[in-house]
Design a protein around this motif. Sequence first.
Motif, PDB file in Angstrom:
ATOM      1  N   VAL A 243       0.835  -1.210   0.000  1.00 32.08           N
ATOM      2  CA  VAL A 243       0.000   0.000   0.000  1.00 32.08           C
ATOM      3  C   VAL A 243       0.864   1.251   0.000  1.00 32.08           C
ATOM      4  CG1 VAL A 243      -1.670   1.322   1.335  1.00 32.08           C
ATOM      5  CG2 VAL A 243      -1.960  -1.152   1.087  1.00 32.08           C
ATOM      6  N   ILE A 244       1.912   1.272   0.820  1.00 29.97           N
ATOM      7  CA  ILE A 244       2.785   2.449   0.887  1.00 29.97           C
ATOM      8  C   ILE A 244       3.453   2.713  -0.468  1.00 29.97           C
ATOM      9  CG2 ILE A 244       4.927   3.339   1.899  1.00 29.97           C
ATOM     10  CD1 ILE A 244       4.132   1.895   4.494  1.00 29.97           C
ATOM     11  N   CYS A 245       3.988   1.670  -1.083  1.00 36.02           N
ATOM     12  CA  CYS A 245       4.644   1.835  -2.381  1.00 36.02           C
ATOM     13  C   CYS A 245       3.647   2.249  -3.458  1.00 36.02           C
ATOM     14  CB  CYS A 245       5.339   0.535  -2.778  1.00 36.02           C
ATOM     15  SG  CYS A 245       6.764   0.118  -1.762  1.00 36.02           S
ATOM     16  N   ALA A 246       2.455   1.662  -3.433  1.00 37.62           N
ATOM     17  CA  ALA A 246       1.448   1.999  -4.439  1.00 37.62           C
ATOM     18  C   ALA A 246       1.016   3.452  -4.326  1.00 37.62           C
ATOM     19  CB  ALA A 246       0.242   1.068  -4.301  1.00 37.62           C
ATOM     20  N   VAL A 247       0.761   3.914  -3.117  1.00 33.69           N
ATOM     21  CA  VAL A 247       0.347   5.314  -2.914  1.00 33.69           C
ATOM     22  C   VAL A 247       1.470   6.257  -3.319  1.00 33.69           C
ATOM     23  CG1 VAL A 247      -0.302   7.023  -1.181  1.00 33.69           C
ATOM     24  CG2 VAL A 247      -1.323   4.742  -1.118  1.00 33.69           C
ATOM     25  N   LEU A 713       4.792  -0.918  -6.484  1.00 34.61           N
ATOM     26  CA  LEU A 713       5.159   0.041  -7.525  1.00 34.61           C
ATOM     27  C   LEU A 713       4.344  -0.188  -8.793  1.00 34.61           C
ATOM     28  CD1 LEU A 713       9.041  -0.001  -7.067  1.00 34.61           C
ATOM     29  CD2 LEU A 713       7.467   1.779  -6.323  1.00 34.61           C
ATOM     30  N   ASP A 714       4.195  -1.459  -9.191  1.00 35.74           N
ATOM     31  CA  ASP A 714       3.382  -1.776 -10.371  1.00 35.74           C
ATOM     32  C   ASP A 714       1.926  -1.356 -10.177  1.00 35.74           C
ATOM     33  OD1 ASP A 714       5.502  -2.832 -11.733  1.00 35.74           O
ATOM     34  OD2 ASP A 714       5.051  -4.916 -11.239  1.00 35.74           O
ATOM     35  N   LEU A 715       1.405  -1.625  -8.994  1.00 36.08           N
ATOM     36  CA  LEU A 715      -0.001  -1.352  -8.720  1.00 36.08           C
ATOM     37  C   LEU A 715      -0.289   0.145  -8.769  1.00 36.08           C
ATOM     38  CD1 LEU A 715      -2.470  -3.107  -7.982  1.00 36.08           C
ATOM     39  CD2 LEU A 715      -2.019  -2.576  -5.585  1.00 36.08           C
TER      40      LEU A 715
END
Length: 766
Positions: A243-247, A713-715
Amino acid sequence: MTRNYIAYASGHYEDELPLSNSFVLHPPRSIRILKHLFTMIPADIPGDSPIEEVRNAVPVTDDSTLPVLTIRTWVLGPVVCVVTSFMYQISSYRRSHMWVSESCAQILQLVLGRLMASTLPAKIVGIPGTNWKFSLNPGPFNIKEHVLVVILSTTGFESTKSIGTINVIKVVYHKNISVWASILMIVTSQMIGYGFAGLFRRILVDNPYMWYPLTVPKVSFYRALHEKEPRASGRLSGLQIIVICAVSVFTYTIVPTYFMQTILVVSVLCWIWKDSSTAHQLGAGYNGLGLGSLAIEWDSAAAWVGNPLILPRFTIVNTLVGFVGITYVCIPVAYWMNLFDAKRFPIFAQESYDYSGNKYNVERVFGKDLEFNEQAYSEYSQLYMSIAYVFKLGFTFAALTGTLTYFLLFHGRESWQQLNQSMKSESKSSDIHNELMKKYEPIPRWWFYAIIVSMVGLGIVNCQFFGKEFQLPTWAFLLSLAIPFILILPLGIIEATTGTYLGLSVLADLIIGYLYPGRPITSDTFPSYVQSTKIHAITFLAEFKLGHYMKIPPRSMFLVQIFGSLLSSSVKLGTAWWALTTVENICDRDKLPKGSMWTCPGLQQSLTHTMIWGGVGPAQMFRRGAYEGLYYFFLVGVAGPLAVWLAARAFPGKEWIRLVNFPVIFTSASFLMPARPVHYWTFFAVAAAYHLVARRAARGWWARHVYDVSNGLDLGSAFFGVLLALSFGVSQIAGPKWWGRDFDEFCPLSMCPTAPGVVHKKCPVF
């Protein structure tokens, strides 16, 4: 077999897969499984799998009471399938890719499935007019349900090669093709592959020796998501890291895609030497050799070459060798020696040219029916290519023979032994997974026969009524099915035993180019059927093996796969038709406004490709034309793996010799265009930051969470791409006007010829 075929979102061929799917046996996709969740199964369990990796990863128990085709399956699967299908098709027309991995879909569907399970009431609902009833909440979101939902939703990741043919007809050659012809071409190319798969299912799925190395890690990943993971207090869980990387990447991606597109390609040499053609050719990251170029964006690092975080280090090194070899040895040496009159054309371009250095005038050698006029061709000019495209073709030839040679030398004996074992043991014994699957109703073989007969019939009807629109006579259509039918079994054995992928596009191009020359659209339609049939057949079998390992009822698997493919292809066709008919000047870079995203990078080489293989024909190009020496690359493809094999036998103690993988080297070279040098250097920069810095500084943390970071990161990047396409992209809303908004590498001289006397607009004359 994984579904993340980025080459096909961009309109390219299946033998140009991202390297993350090619020629290597991947490590398990969840390090957490190795640390916490692997229950080592004793090898002496009666009837257990003969493959050690399967014994270690796949459970030997089954809970047949778990519901599979639930309301969650039929809501979450189709919704995400529609979104991903739309996203991938729109991505094929845009300069920047919207990319999401299968593991991202797994994470997303897990979150949504558990959300529905925790919020919906356990109410029984009946379907009006029928006796059918279902529960809105049949219980916890279980692992079997999760697998089916992901399979249904990720059919949007699959290549629909026939849509690429429609793009070529409408955009490249500006011809019309009817909706009915398009529908029939798409449906038949998909369904015939599924029908063929059913004929080989007993050998390639039920047999324990056909174990699919790329499928076993998926079992590990599903178990990691559904089994409890111990976590020390004060540490982030894998889901929290995702979640942190996606945001974070979602928030940042608005900068390079909307406000400051110049950082998508930073070409330093062009900034220093503004008036030097040589510096621009060397330094341009998009239209040159990319020396010193870089992109400050995650998609540029992961969506073109492969994922730099999860690829093995030896694969990255082989990729680097191939890229450096073609880009900084072959291309510049040949260019400055003026081989193939290279200086008359740009050093790095996908277009085709005449001898004067202008773009090739197709109308001068083709009539209204798009049939080749040899006299007009000889009076006008031979077809020429940039030197970069010449070597791209050459290494594509080498990749084909190199992969076959590599397999035969390094895996041939092993595969033959496994096939013999499987044929001998097929009627005598069965592993425990086959025994567990016997409680479920099998798929009748007549289902597959019905698919084959009906779809072949529809294909013949399509050729008879609409064949002129896509230049495919009935005999060529039948031949395009015979090739994959003959090769599905050997190719399936290769994939099922080694994880090695083999493409058929070059073979299909050569066959149709010699048998039916002078028709450029045929050179796209014929390989489309060959590749699509083969890809859908082997993907179908690999997913059935996943269902076999997860103990999912075969009929449920069949229903989900067929429904998902039909839904995905319908959405993709509708999206393509909308984009091609509503976006003004789509794919025409000369008429599009500066900075437009609708440049269709995947179609830029389609004119050159179809002209080579179907227009002029391989006999004219490679036997009697300017590029007659290019067939020697087939021998290069044989020589590379053979040299490594001989060296490995001569020096058995040198284990590093076997890490020299020429199929990866050749494929990394052949993947230039659509991938550009800036994408390679960004990929290598991120790979170096991870493997040489982060992995050493925090080895334990990265071992546990590298896949979580990659998925996050992809998400985030994928969700932003969908948001951008649905909001600003559809309305053609650009960012604020300033010099950094538009996509520009500031290397205008990189596209200039340097041969004496060649005149080109906005270029110096030497």
